[in-house]
Write an enzyme that holds these catalytic residues in place. Structure first.
Site, PDB file in Angstrom:
ATOM      1  N   CYS A  60       0.830  -1.205   0.000  1.00 27.11           N
ATOM      2  CA  CYS A  60       0.000   0.000   0.000  1.00 27.11           C
ATOM      3  C   CYS A  60       0.869   1.262   0.000  1.00 27.11           C
ATOM      4  O   CYS A  60       2.086   1.204   0.148  1.00 27.11           O
ATOM      5  CB  CYS A  60      -0.945  -0.013   1.196  1.00 27.11           C
ATOM      6  SG  CYS A  60      -0.135   0.248   2.777  1.00 27.11           S
ATOM      7  N   ALA A  63       3.033   1.696   2.974  1.00 22.07           N
ATOM      8  CA  ALA A  63       4.210   0.807   2.952  1.00 22.07           C
ATOM      9  C   ALA A  63       5.327   1.423   2.114  1.00 22.07           C
ATOM     10  O   ALA A  63       6.507   1.340   2.468  1.00 22.07           O
ATOM     11  CB  ALA A  63       3.825  -0.566   2.404  1.00 22.07           C
ATOM     12  N   ARG A  94      12.395  -5.197   5.255  1.00 19.38           N
ATOM     13  CA  ARG A  94      13.222  -5.115   4.046  1.00 19.38           C
ATOM     14  C   ARG A  94      14.712  -5.373   4.296  1.00 19.38           C
ATOM     15  O   ARG A  94      15.521  -5.230   3.403  1.00 19.38           O
ATOM     16  CB  ARG A  94      13.029  -3.753   3.372  1.00 19.38           C
ATOM     17  CG  ARG A  94      11.700  -3.756   2.670  1.00 19.38           C
ATOM     18  CD  ARG A  94      11.438  -2.797   1.584  1.00 19.38           C
ATOM     19  NE  ARG A  94      12.431  -1.917   1.111  1.00 19.38           N
ATOM     20  CZ  ARG A  94      12.800  -1.841  -0.171  1.00 19.38           C
ATOM     21  NH1 ARG A  94      12.288  -2.668  -1.049  1.00 19.38           N
ATOM     22  NH2 ARG A  94      13.678  -0.952  -0.556  1.00 19.38           N
ATOM     23  N   HIS A 193       6.007   6.497  -2.323  1.00 19.69           N
ATOM     24  CA  HIS A 193       7.349   7.028  -2.600  1.00 19.69           C
ATOM     25  C   HIS A 193       7.253   8.507  -2.945  1.00 19.69           C
ATOM     26  O   HIS A 193       8.039   9.321  -2.482  1.00 19.69           O
ATOM     27  CB  HIS A 193       7.996   6.309  -3.797  1.00 19.69           C
ATOM     28  CG  HIS A 193       8.004   4.818  -3.679  1.00 19.69           C
ATOM     29  ND1 HIS A 193       7.863   3.995  -4.761  1.00 19.69           N
ATOM     30  CD2 HIS A 193       8.150   4.016  -2.608  1.00 19.69           C
ATOM     31  CE1 HIS A 193       7.917   2.744  -4.359  1.00 19.69           C
ATOM     32  NE2 HIS A 193       8.086   2.724  -3.062  1.00 19.69           N
TER      33      HIS A 193
END
Ligand code: SF4
Length: 542
Positions: A60, A63, A94, A193
């Site tokens: 999403c 995230a 990650r 982002h």
């Protein structure tokens, strides 16, 4: 290479079970690659919503914002404002690594901060709890900066996180800023982002004007230090005599971001997650950018040479060539040996916003062919190259994301290269501000698939039986039940680094071990053991 099935038939098989409308849409997202002489490629549909009911690989918006861009920065306390369920998945999943310079330096990456909203905050509002959480984080850790991330429930109930951040910034005297990155804000993590980069640009970059006198200063953008990749890149750059001002955001600090505008060149690794920052820094401060790739030995050498061409200094060029020569010997010895066992085998990559592109270079180096690849959250330019930017339609989902108007800074704008110099660099073959995308580098008749579904993944595995499939944790175990190894390229499982020359050696050995072990031939999926499916279902066409 064994005879491969006709990709048009494969495409038909991938979509034939879908209802007509869904099949029509997926048909535009599944493209058979064909590269023209001028490097143009067929158009692909990307950055559109996943059809409800399809099992997607996507994450999403929250995230993408918290997990990808801000997650790897060690000295910002990142508070997720929302229920704890949202926060869990962004907690170091990650494998970003970091290396504080001394024992006094902060490292908050091993913590997961959340306001842990409960039912009564969903009903009566959570701003009070957020204020308390910021105060508590400050009292405990005294960080340089605190970032607040809004999740879906926060957007739905209308908490004004930015007002709370402004209030706490004034009260505490540190940088406190918020991200309206509710999960539903975009079609995928890509929106996150963009939101992350906008806020970093508005609230962090450009606050520290101290200029290091070093002649070759760069930033590395879109490198997140998974499994220690950034450490390898930092080492190579240092040996070449190149000064790294900031990495966004692997092994980074808020202080480095604040100083990033003083570099003389931005090098963009993951185009998708960060091209906005490169463009905005160029407009506001005059720093040009180039696309680089430090995944793959040949790509690393090529990227170092690109940086050397930009700075046009014989001493730097000589140092770069020396490092390449030193490293290539060790790489070649392993590469040749591994290639003898991997040559001709097939790979598939369905990851991220550049990884599905960059890792093809590593497979190519050991003689493996990428037969199918695609991104989870790319836009058309990541596939087809930036030349298509003017033709991309801005839809309602993209309009949801704030578009910053950036002007040259009246005091700090200093063009590092004149338009004539940039033209001369382009003529020398250094494409400034360019990215040709993934498809022009893939073979004709390979498959390029945007936002692949679980069903399509399984069909591809059945049809091609690749030697290896690269994806993330959500796909890993499903793929392995087919007796096919799955390498996680979001987090590298427990391995890596895979960047630079040393990383290439690691990658060759990892892939060799994974695909040449006997283990896979012993694995029987549950349905193979019983001879019948465990569960049967039918698609409802309505
Ligand atoms: S989609 Fe919304 S509810 Fe789900 S994890 Fe993302 S922010 Fe949380």
């Amino acid at each position: 290479m064994a005879h491969l099935p006709d990709p048009s038939n494969v495409k038909k098989q991938l979509i034939q079970k879908y209802p007509t409308k869904v099949a029509r849409k997926r048909s535009q997202q599944i493209v058979i690659n064909a590269v023209a002489e001028d490097k143009t490629v067929p158009e692909i549909l990307a950055n559109v919503r996943t059809t409800p009911g399809i099992i997607t690989q996507r994450g999403c918006t929250y995230a993408g914002c918290k997990g990808v861009v801000l997650g790897p920065t060690r000295d910002i306390v990142n508070i997720t404002h929302g229920p704890i369920g949202c926060g869990f998945y962004s907690w170091l999943t990650r494998r970003n690594q970091t290396r504080p310079e001394g024992p006094e330096d902060h490292n908050f990456m091993t913590y997961c901060f959340s306001t842990d909203m409960q039912d009564d905050q969903i009903i009566f509002g959570g701003e009070k709890k957020l204020r308390q959480a910021i105060q508590e984080a400050y009292d405990l850790f005294h960080p340089k900066a605190i970032a607040v991330f809004a999740t879906c429930p926060v957007g739905l109930i209308g908490d004004d996180i930015h007002a709370v951040c402004r209030e706490m910034k004034e009260k505490l005297g540190i940088n406190v800023f918020g991200f309206s990155c509710e999960g539903y804000k975009g079609v995928s993590q890509s929106a996150g982002h963009h939101i992350a980069n906008n806020q970093l640009f508005k609230h962090v970059i450009g606050r520290d004007d101290t200029v290091d006198p070093h002649p070759f200063k760069i930033n590395m953008l879109g490198e997140y230090n998974i499994g220690g990749d950034a450490f390898v890149i930092e080492d190579i750059l240092e040996r070449c005599g190149i000064k790294l001002v900031a990495t966004f955001s692997g092994n980074s600090t808020v202080g480095k971001f604040e100083n990033a505008h003083t570099a003389d060149l931005n090098c963009v690794m993951c185009h998708r997650s960060i091209n906005y920052v490169a463009d905005m820094i160029e407009k506001k401060y005059g720093v040009p950018w180039i696309k680089v790739n430090f995944i793959g030995a040949q790509s690393t050498a090529k990227s170092l040479r690109k940086i050397a061409v930009y700075f046009d200094n014989p001493e730097l060029t000589a140092r770069v060539e020396k490092v390449i020569e030193e490293e290539t010997k060790a790489v070649e010895a392993v590469r040749k040996e591994v290639k003898s066992r991997c040559e001709g085998k097939l790979a598939m990559l369905f990851v991220g916003g550049s990884r599905a592109h960059h890792y093809q270079d590593l497979f190519r180096e050991i003689g493996m062919k990428t037969i199918a690849a695609g991104y989870e959250f790319a836009h058309r330019d990541d596939y087809e190259g930036r030349r298509v930017l003017p033709t991309i339609q801005v839809d309602a989902d993209s309009r949801n994301i704030e578009e910053l108007t950036v002007e040259p800074d009246p005091e700090k704008y200093r063009p590092r290269r004149t338009p004539e110099q940039l033209k001369a660099l382009n003529e020398k073959g250094l494409e400034v501000k360019g990215y040709e995308g993934m498809m022009p580098q893939m073979d004709n008749q390979t498959l390029v698939i945007d936002d692949i579904s679980q069903y399509e993944t399984e069909k591809l595995l059945e049809i091609y039986k690749p030697a290896i499939f690269c994806a993330g944790i959500k796909e890993k175990f499903g793929v392995q039940k087919f007796g096919i190894p799955c390498l996680q390229l979001h987090s590298y499982d427990y391995g890596g680094p895979f960047a630079g020359f040393k990383g290439a050696i690691n990658f060759y050995k990892t892939v060799d071990r994974m695909i040449n072990t006997q283990l896979w031939s012993y694995i029987k999926a549950p349905w193979q053991v019983n001879g019948k499916p465990l569960l049967e279902a039918e698609l409802v066409n309505s």
